[in-house]
Design an enzyme around this catalytic site. Sequence first.
Site, short mmCIF file in Angstrom:
data_model
loop_
_atom_site.label_atom_id
_atom_site.label_comp_id
_atom_site.label_asym_id
_atom_site.label_seq_id
_atom_site.Cartn_x
_atom_site.Cartn_y
_atom_site.Cartn_z
N ASP A 1 -27.59 18.65 12.38
CA ASP A 1 -28.13 17.38 12.83
C ASP A 1 -28.93 17.55 14.13
OD1 ASP A 1 -28.18 14.40 12.75
OD2 ASP A 1 -27.05 14.62 14.62
N GLU B 1 -32.28 19.54 10.43
CA GLU B 1 -33.11 18.35 10.57
C GLU B 1 -34.12 18.57 11.69
OE1 GLU B 1 -32.49 13.56 11.34
OE2 GLU B 1 -31.32 15.01 12.50
#
Length: 556
Positions: free
Chosen positions: A258, A294
């Site tokens: 993330d 990401e």
Amino acid sequence: MRKGKEIQKLLLMAVVSLLVMTSCGEQEVSKDVEVQSTVEEVGSEEGASAQPIHYEYEQELNIIEDNYRNYYEIFVYSFYDSDGDGIGDLNGVTEKLDYIKEMGFNGIWLMPVMPSTTYHKYDVTDYYGIDSEYGTMKDFDRLIEECHRRDIHLIIDFVMNHSSSKHSWFTEACSYLQELPDDAEPDVTICPYVDYYHFTKEKKDSTYYNVSGTDWYYEGSFWSEMPDFNWENENLKSDFEDIAAFWIDKGVDGFRMDAVMHFSETDKQFNIDVLNWFYTYCKSLNPEFYMVSEVWANEATIADYYASKTPSMFNFDGADTEGKLIKTARGNYKAENFVNSMLTYQADFGAENEAYIDAPFITNHDMGRVANALRSDANDLKMAGGLLMTMNGSPFVYYGEEIGMASSGKKDENKRLPMIWSNADETGMTVGPKDADSGITSSFAGVEEQLDDEMSILNYYKRAIRLRNENPEIARGTVALVDELCNGHQAVITKTYKDSVIAIVYNTSDEMIEVDIAGSKVEGMDIRGYVTLNGEQIEWNKGKLMMPGQSICVLK
């Protein structure tokens, strides 16, 4: 929505109006039911054959055991409720593994499952636990076991840009600072956690928040309750190596990383170095370990992050409302441009990491759903899915995308609504995030109904994924254009994997086209499989490939 389709719908509405006008007053109620049924039947057959789908090109599956996989993204909270409390759980995911497997997925990405204070769970309070809303560690262990029994890899969301403000590291650091004399500097030998975060006496910008009762501030680039870690601290790195080892030892096959652009807000190379360190460590524990990160940025920046030598970055260039996939499905972006983007990814990503595995997707949990972007046009939704399943790498499908689920507005909760398993049976249905708006409905039926409809969006996805699983060249092959056959909404590419070559032919227009492959480098190939919108057949006619509107064909 394209003009031709709008005209068709207007004509259908006119037919229905005539039916209503001719209904007898005595039978008004029953005729209303009949008219509704007629609308559904006509609508489902728009552009379709009334006969059962004839398809003679199904091949044997050829699934290779490596990190090229078809991934299904699951928000556990809204997926399937196994215990009747209205919240999705890990046992619910386990119950639906056969569905996931039968769809053709062999990888699952679970959004965060660790203990948290929020419904989304991106604020972790304990990196060694399972959130009690989702079940127990025993439930998680069983899920891994059942995944592996079906040859499904399981990757979990790994949130290491920040923790929760309720994590013990942060609360201990804040307590220490609150007791520290005003003129004293923090001592990491007394409180090591004070250096795990970005504490400062300067409020640098609006992402810095005050530590109550002190003149100290901390960085929280996403939210005050998610303080950012200081990745220059070696002890923090050591702690996260232990955390990674814990989950890898449990059998987790990889991590979805993330917010990797935010380890440092100003130094891209620093972020790349952190990724490289962490991936190298994880791979030392499991040589087959997979990581996808990401990097929500343009294509050039994504390419830069492949210098980390980590295998995958989500392909945001192809995703979301203005991404290549939706624009091509909508007809704004031509097939010729779409295949040229494949060459760009191949060149730019490969230049930084020869072993890269692209991670294309249409939408995810942070975006409005594809059904909204494509105005619930079933044909365009199918086209988007078909395009995704012909891209290189490991495609990711957000739960519910395969049935055309809807979202609403910009509110995150509205993008993470309950999975619709059936229109008639509420078994396993969740209540969804409590702050989601009410009244958001899908234009399409649930899983149960779509499984029974040969021409549903779900069954289109199923065939498109099978076509991918029959032909490993689609995920792994080196892409080359067949230049003379690329023109506007028509495009032809080849993909070469080891000693095998396939061709993929695209028609992204609404009209039938004839593709004359005579004299091209794909001459002599034959149809290996295809996806069409509503059961239309792709055939040869005097050496020309007859491609119905919005169709994709694989040749070999």
